[in-house]
Design a protein around this motif. Structure first.
Motif, mmCIF file in Angstrom:
data_model
loop_
_atom_site.group_PDB
_atom_site.id
_atom_site.type_symbol
_atom_site.label_atom_id
_atom_site.label_comp_id
_atom_site.label_asym_id
_atom_site.label_seq_id
_atom_site.Cartn_x
_atom_site.Cartn_y
_atom_site.Cartn_z
ATOM 1 N N VAL A 48 0.837 -1.204 0.000
ATOM 2 C CA VAL A 48 0.000 0.000 0.000
ATOM 3 C C VAL A 48 0.872 1.255 0.000
ATOM 4 N N LEU A 49 1.892 1.272 0.851
ATOM 5 C CA LEU A 49 2.770 2.437 0.934
ATOM 6 C C LEU A 49 3.520 2.673 -0.376
ATOM 7 N N SER A 50 3.924 1.595 -1.027
ATOM 8 C CA SER A 50 4.681 1.732 -2.276
ATOM 9 C C SER A 50 3.839 2.333 -3.396
ATOM 10 N N LYS A 51 2.493 2.181 -3.292
ATOM 11 C CA LYS A 51 1.600 2.685 -4.322
ATOM 12 C C LYS A 51 0.938 4.008 -3.930
ATOM 13 N N SER A 52 1.326 4.559 -2.778
ATOM 14 C CA SER A 52 0.684 5.769 -2.263
ATOM 15 C C SER A 52 1.688 6.901 -2.119
ATOM 16 N N LYS A 53 1.174 8.102 -2.023
ATOM 17 C CA LYS A 53 2.013 9.257 -1.721
ATOM 18 C C LYS A 53 2.044 9.416 -0.210
ATOM 19 N N VAL A 54 3.143 9.007 0.398
ATOM 20 C CA VAL A 54 3.278 9.038 1.855
ATOM 21 C C VAL A 54 3.948 10.344 2.270
ATOM 22 N N LEU A 55 3.297 11.048 3.180
ATOM 23 C CA LEU A 55 3.840 12.310 3.689
ATOM 24 C C LEU A 55 4.624 12.038 4.961
ATOM 25 N N THR A 56 5.839 12.554 5.034
ATOM 26 C CA THR A 56 6.686 12.267 6.197
ATOM 27 C C THR A 56 7.188 13.513 6.916
ATOM 28 N N THR A 57 7.218 14.662 6.252
ATOM 29 C CA THR A 57 7.843 15.841 6.850
ATOM 30 C C THR A 57 6.857 16.949 7.188
ATOM 31 N N THR A 58 5.587 16.783 6.867
ATOM 32 C CA THR A 58 4.604 17.829 7.149
ATOM 33 C C THR A 58 4.215 17.817 8.627
ATOM 34 N N ALA A 59 3.596 18.915 9.055
ATOM 35 C CA ALA A 59 3.128 19.011 10.444
ATOM 36 C C ALA A 59 2.081 17.937 10.737
ATOM 37 N N ASP A 60 1.219 17.657 9.767
ATOM 38 C CA ASP A 60 0.204 16.626 9.965
ATOM 39 C C ASP A 60 0.829 15.238 10.092
ATOM 40 N N ALA A 61 1.867 14.984 9.294
ATOM 41 C CA ALA A 61 2.550 13.691 9.378
ATOM 42 C C ALA A 61 3.195 13.512 10.750
ATOM 43 N N ARG A 62 3.818 14.590 11.243
ATOM 44 C CA ARG A 62 4.434 14.522 12.578
ATOM 45 C C ARG A 62 3.374 14.314 13.659
ATOM 46 N N LYS A 63 2.199 14.921 13.452
ATOM 47 C CA LYS A 63 1.106 14.765 14.410
ATOM 48 C C LYS A 63 0.627 13.304 14.451
ATOM 49 N N VAL A 64 0.470 12.691 13.289
ATOM 50 C CA VAL A 64 0.055 11.288 13.224
ATOM 51 C C VAL A 64 1.061 10.398 13.943
ATOM 52 N N THR A 65 2.335 10.661 13.721
ATOM 53 C CA THR A 65 3.382 9.868 14.375
ATOM 54 C C THR A 65 3.342 10.049 15.885
ATOM 55 N N GLU A 66 3.190 11.293 16.337
ATOM 56 C CA GLU A 66 3.160 11.551 17.780
ATOM 57 C C GLU A 66 1.973 10.864 18.449
ATOM 58 N N ILE A 67 0.799 11.004 17.855
ATOM 59 C CA ILE A 67 -0.389 10.366 18.431
ATOM 60 C C ILE A 67 -0.241 8.850 18.412
ATOM 61 N N GLY A 68 0.271 8.322 17.301
ATOM 62 C CA GLY A 68 0.471 6.882 17.194
ATOM 63 C C GLY A 68 1.421 6.360 18.257
ATOM 64 N N LYS A 69 2.506 7.083 18.492
ATOM 65 C CA LYS A 69 3.480 6.649 19.499
ATOM 66 C C LYS A 69 2.878 6.679 20.900
ATOM 67 N N ARG A 70 2.084 7.713 21.188
ATOM 68 C CA ARG A 70 1.479 7.806 22.509
ATOM 69 C C ARG A 70 0.458 6.695 22.746
ATOM 70 N N ILE A 71 -0.319 6.375 21.719
ATOM 71 C CA ILE A 71 -1.279 5.276 21.854
ATOM 72 C C ILE A 71 -0.546 3.947 21.984
ATOM 73 N N ALA A 72 0.499 3.746 21.184
ATOM 74 C CA ALA A 72 1.289 2.510 21.269
ATOM 75 C C ALA A 72 1.901 2.355 22.663
ATOM 76 N N ALA A 73 2.402 3.454 23.229
ATOM 77 C CA ALA A 73 2.999 3.409 24.574
ATOM 78 C C ALA A 73 1.942 3.064 25.618
ATOM 79 N N ALA A 74 0.749 3.653 25.472
ATOM 80 C CA ALA A 74 -0.327 3.376 26.423
ATOM 81 C C ALA A 74 -0.785 1.923 26.333
ATOM 82 N N VAL A 75 -0.913 1.414 25.105
ATOM 83 C CA VAL A 75 -1.319 0.022 24.905
ATOM 84 C C VAL A 75 -0.261 -0.931 25.464
ATOM 85 N N THR A 76 1.013 -0.615 25.211
ATOM 86 C CA THR A 76 2.100 -1.457 25.715
ATOM 87 C C THR A 76 2.087 -1.489 27.237
#
Length: 269
Positions: A48-76
């Motif tokens: 899926v990623l290879s066929k998509s335009k993945v955003l990595t440096t935008t503010a929204d991309a950083r927000k997704v990563t931050e939220i994802g990490k916090r949820i992953a930490a809470a689940v762990t």
């Protein structure tokens, strides 16, 4: 002979291939292993990623990563507190923002998360986005995808058995009977099961977002916005894979006191 043994074989599969999901506490089939699901998911995620335009440096991309990490930490932390470190050790979390107008997000087994930019105007804030991402993570942890595969296999097994039993009947009778079975299994089993999974993911996702320090109360206006977005474009609830927004909101409101307790606990840490 095959007609007689097929239901028995199906019953034996149901008896001997059941396990208990650690996050929901419910019995479920385990014909396909979690390891197989994760391997397949990893391959599909990369595709899926290879066929998509993945955003990595935008503010929204950083927000997704931050939220994802916090949820992953809470689940762990949640899994570790329950002595389930081994289950969480198999998760290799990834968080990616995909440039697409599609209003969607998902999480594959193993913690492979994707959020589409089309979702962000609907979530509007970090808390609502965390509720959505928590919901998708809950689907993965509860192994809902694997359950749906097993349900499909079970339905197909029963269908084969019925076809064998109807083999001596006229072709028109067979066709009418199998059409009726298909409609009954869809409306009576498959769709209600899917809606039940969605409500279960809503409940768990709300808790995960709260444990990650995001205000769970934002779930209510989020689903109000979702309802407004799809107004007039959805089938009746009984014919849908997802509950009506009114049903979701009512369930979330009942679960809100417990989620708010988890949120207050997270804020104190």
């Amino acid at each position: 002979m095959k007609q007689i043994w097929m239901p028995l074989i199906g019953g034996l599969i149901l008896v001997y291939a059941c396990t208990t999901n650690k996050v929901t506490g419910k019995k479920q089939l385990n014909i396909i292993s979690s390891e197989q699901m994760m391997s397949l998911s990893d391959t599909q995620y990369k595709e899926v990623l290879s066929k998509s335009k993945v955003l990595t440096t935008t503010a929204d991309a950083r927000k997704v990563t931050e939220i994802g990490k916090r949820i992953a930490a809470a689940v762990t932390q949640y899994y570790n507190a329950k002595g389930m470190q081994a289950e969480m050790a198999t998760y290799k979390w990834e968080y990616n923002l995909i440039d697409s107008k599609e209003v969607n997000a998902w999480c594959m087994p193993g913690g492979k998360i994707a959020v589409y930019t089309g979702l962000l105007p609907v979530t509007k804030n970090d808390e609502a986005l965390a509720v959505v991402m928590g919901h998708e993570v809950a689907h993965a942890l509860a192994e809902h995808g694997k359950q749906r595969i097993h349900q499909q296999l079970g339905t197909e097994l029963v269908s084969l058995g019925l076809q064998g039993m109807m083999a001596g009947k006229p072709q028109q009778t067979q066709a009418a009977f199998m059409t009726a079975f298909g409609a009954a299994s869809t409306l009576g089993i498959i769709l209600p099961f899917s809606r039940k999974q969605e409500l279960e993911a809503d409940k768990l996702g709300l808790q995960f977002a709260a444990m990650a320090g995001y205000n769970p109360e934002e779930a209510i206006p989020l689903w109000q916005r979702m309802g407004a977005l799809s107004a007039g474009n959805k089938p009746p609830e009984f014919a849908s894979t997802h509950p009506a927004e009114e049903t979701r909101i009512a369930a979330l409101q009942k679960q809100m006191p417990e989620a708010k307790k988890l949120y207050e606990q997270a804020k104190r840490k």
